[in-house]
Design a protein around this motif. Structure first.
Motif, PDB file in Angstrom:
ATOM      1  N   VAL A   1       0.819  -1.210   0.000  1.00 29.90           N
ATOM      2  CA  VAL A   1       0.000   0.000   0.000  1.00 29.90           C
ATOM      3  C   VAL A   1       0.855   1.263   0.000  1.00 29.90           C
ATOM      4  N   ASN A   2       2.148   1.118   0.254  1.00 23.34           N
ATOM      5  CA  ASN A   2       3.037   2.274   0.291  1.00 23.34           C
ATOM      6  C   ASN A   2       3.640   2.574  -1.081  1.00 23.34           C
ATOM      7  N   CYS A   3       4.294   1.582  -1.691  1.00 21.45           N
ATOM      8  CA  CYS A   3       4.983   1.826  -2.969  1.00 21.45           C
ATOM      9  C   CYS A   3       4.222   1.268  -4.171  1.00 21.45           C
ATOM     10  N   GLY A   4       3.203   0.441  -3.920  1.00 22.54           N
ATOM     11  CA  GLY A   4       2.411  -0.111  -5.014  1.00 22.54           C
ATOM     12  C   GLY A   4       2.970  -1.374  -5.637  1.00 22.54           C
ATOM     13  N   GLU A   5       4.102  -1.855  -5.153  1.00 19.10           N
ATOM     14  CA  GLU A   5       4.688  -3.089  -5.700  1.00 19.10           C
ATOM     15  C   GLU A   5       3.714  -4.244  -5.538  1.00 19.10           C
ATOM     16  N   THR A   6       3.563  -5.034  -6.595  1.00 21.86           N
ATOM     17  CA  THR A   6       2.695  -6.204  -6.505  1.00 21.86           C
ATOM     18  C   THR A   6       3.500  -7.458  -6.817  1.00 21.86           C
ATOM     19  N   THR A   7       3.214  -8.499  -6.066  1.00 21.64           N
ATOM     20  CA  THR A   7       3.866  -9.784  -6.253  1.00 21.64           C
ATOM     21  C   THR A   7       2.790 -10.835  -6.442  1.00 21.64           C
ATOM     22  N   PRO A   8       2.820 -11.553  -7.577  1.00 17.95           N
ATOM     23  CA  PRO A   8       1.807 -12.599  -7.765  1.00 17.95           C
ATOM     24  C   PRO A   8       2.034 -13.769  -6.809  1.00 17.95           C
ATOM     25  N   LEU A   9       0.937 -14.337  -6.333  1.00 17.12           N
ATOM     26  CA  LEU A   9       1.005 -15.538  -5.504  1.00 17.12           C
ATOM     27  C   LEU A   9       1.095 -16.763  -6.402  1.00 17.12           C
ATOM     28  N   LYS A  10       1.750 -17.787  -5.918  1.00 13.40           N
ATOM     29  CA  LYS A  10       1.770 -19.057  -6.643  1.00 13.40           C
ATOM     30  C   LYS A  10       0.519 -19.827  -6.239  1.00 13.40           C
TER      31      LYS A  10
ATOM     32  N   PHE B   1     -16.413 -15.658 -11.348  1.00 14.90           N
ATOM     33  CA  PHE B   1     -15.002 -15.578 -10.970  1.00 14.90           C
ATOM     34  C   PHE B   1     -14.928 -15.017  -9.562  1.00 14.90           C
ATOM     35  N   HIS B   2     -13.743 -15.038  -8.993  1.00 12.53           N
ATOM     36  CA  HIS B   2     -13.543 -14.451  -7.679  1.00 12.53           C
ATOM     37  C   HIS B   2     -12.274 -13.613  -7.703  1.00 12.53           C
ATOM     38  N   THR B   3     -12.155 -12.721  -6.744  1.00 13.18           N
ATOM     39  CA  THR B   3     -10.926 -11.954  -6.578  1.00 13.18           C
ATOM     40  C   THR B   3     -10.472 -12.125  -5.139  1.00 13.18           C
ATOM     41  N   LEU B   4      -9.193 -12.100  -4.951  1.00 15.64           N
ATOM     42  CA  LEU B   4      -8.617 -12.209  -3.623  1.00 15.64           C
ATOM     43  C   LEU B   4      -7.320 -11.415  -3.657  1.00 15.64           C
ATOM     44  N   GLU B   5      -7.252 -10.367  -2.893  1.00 16.27           N
ATOM     45  CA  GLU B   5      -6.066  -9.525  -2.869  1.00 16.27           C
ATOM     46  C   GLU B   5      -5.618  -9.324  -1.428  1.00 16.27           C
ATOM     47  N   PHE B   6      -4.319  -9.250  -1.247  1.00 10.98           N
ATOM     48  CA  PHE B   6      -3.739  -9.002   0.059  1.00 10.98           C
ATOM     49  C   PHE B   6      -3.005  -7.672  -0.003  1.00 10.98           C
ATOM     50  N   PHE B   7      -3.281  -6.782   0.947  1.00 13.12           N
ATOM     51  CA  PHE B   7      -2.645  -5.474   0.986  1.00 13.12           C
ATOM     52  C   PHE B   7      -1.844  -5.353   2.265  1.00 13.12           C
ATOM     53  N   GLY B   8      -0.656  -4.803   2.151  1.00 13.97           N
ATOM     54  CA  GLY B   8       0.206  -4.626   3.303  1.00 13.97           C
ATOM     55  C   GLY B   8       1.439  -3.848   2.905  1.00 13.97           C
ATOM     56  N   LEU B   9       2.554  -4.134   3.554  1.00 12.30           N
ATOM     57  CA  LEU B   9       3.816  -3.473   3.250  1.00 12.30           C
ATOM     58  C   LEU B   9       4.819  -4.486   2.730  1.00 12.30           C
ATOM     59  N   CYS B  10       5.486  -4.133   1.638  1.00  9.60           N
ATOM     60  CA  CYS B  10       6.545  -5.006   1.126  1.00  9.60           C
ATOM     61  C   CYS B  10       7.724  -4.942   2.102  1.00  9.60           C
ATOM     62  N   GLU B  11       8.666  -5.812   1.933  1.00  3.77           N
ATOM     63  CA  GLU B  11       9.796  -5.881   2.861  1.00  3.77           C
ATOM     64  C   GLU B  11      10.550  -4.549   2.923  1.00  3.77           C
ATOM     65  N   HIS B  12      10.775  -3.929   1.768  1.00  2.28           N
ATOM     66  CA  HIS B  12      11.518  -2.666   1.713  1.00  2.28           C
ATOM     67  C   HIS B  12      10.785  -1.570   2.496  1.00  2.28           C
ATOM     68  N   CYS B  13       9.490  -1.405   2.246  1.00  2.00           N
ATOM     69  CA  CYS B  13       8.710  -0.367   2.936  1.00  2.00           C
ATOM     70  C   CYS B  13       8.582  -0.664   4.421  1.00  2.00           C
ATOM     71  N   PHE B  14       8.451  -1.937   4.779  1.00  3.73           N
ATOM     72  CA  PHE B  14       8.359  -2.327   6.184  1.00  3.73           C
ATOM     73  C   PHE B  14       9.655  -1.951   6.914  1.00  3.73           C
ATOM     74  N   GLN B  15      10.800  -2.244   6.284  1.00  5.71           N
ATOM     75  CA  GLN B  15      12.100  -1.910   6.911  1.00  5.71           C
ATOM     76  C   GLN B  15      12.266  -0.393   7.049  1.00  5.71           C
ATOM     77  N   ARG B  16      11.816   0.374   6.058  1.00  4.40           N
ATOM     78  CA  ARG B  16      11.936   1.841   6.118  1.00  4.40           C
ATOM     79  C   ARG B  16      11.082   2.408   7.240  1.00  4.40           C
ATOM     80  N   GLN B  17       9.922   1.801   7.515  1.00  7.61           N
ATOM     81  CA  GLN B  17       9.051   2.297   8.583  1.00  7.61           C
ATOM     82  C   GLN B  17       9.640   2.017   9.965  1.00  7.61           C
ATOM     83  N   LYS B  18      10.441   0.960  10.080  1.00  4.94           N
ATOM     84  CA  LYS B  18      11.035   0.605  11.368  1.00  4.94           C
ATOM     85  C   LYS B  18      12.125   1.583  11.771  1.00  4.94           C
ATOM     86  N   VAL B  19      12.703   2.278  10.800  1.00  7.28           N
ATOM     87  CA  VAL B  19      13.830   3.184  11.084  1.00  7.28           C
ATOM     88  C   VAL B  19      13.368   4.457  11.737  1.00  7.28           C
TER      89      VAL B  19
END
Length: 133
Positions: free
Chosen positions: A85-94, A115-133
């Protein structure tokens, strides 16, 4: 319950074919640009209007990004994403975590799942680490 194929216009067929030949999701803007470079050009409003019809007919799915952009893909591609939700990066699930989940049966209620949709929103590793600083 057998569902008959919905009638689609030539323009809707062009959009569907364009989405089926692309390996990734496309926005309405991207579809408009791709069609504009061929003999199948159509206006941007026409592209979006016909994409909405195809979604309602259950032939394509739409995915809304946090920035408001909408991406489209054929329903045969059962792809789900993790979206930052911070940088918009999306990673497809397997695989699909809900593929084998069945809907509860409600007595007297008929519902045909398109059809159905299922999306997960959160912070990627990079954004999560930046918030911890």
């Amino acid at each position: 319950m057998s569902r008959s194929k919905p009638e689609i216009t030539k323009r809707q067929k062009r959009l569907l074919e364009e989405l089926q030949t692309c390996v990734d999701e496309l926005s309405g803007q991207q579809l408009h640009r791709q069609l504009h470079q061929s003999e199948n050009a159509m206006g941007l409003t026409t592209v979006y209007r016909n994409l909405q019809v195809l979604v309602k007919q259950g032939l394509i799915r739409s995915r809304h990004l946090p920035n408001g952009e909408v991406l489209y893909t054929p329903v045969e591609r059962d792809i789900h994403h993790l979206t930052c939700v911070n940088c918009g990066e999306t990673t497809p699930l397997k695989g699909c975590p809900v593929k084998d989940t069945s809907l509860p049966k409600n007595k007297g209620q008929k519902f045909e799942l398109l059809f159905h949709t299922l999306e997960f929103f959160g912070l990627c590793e990079h954004c999560f680490q930046r918030q911890k600083v």
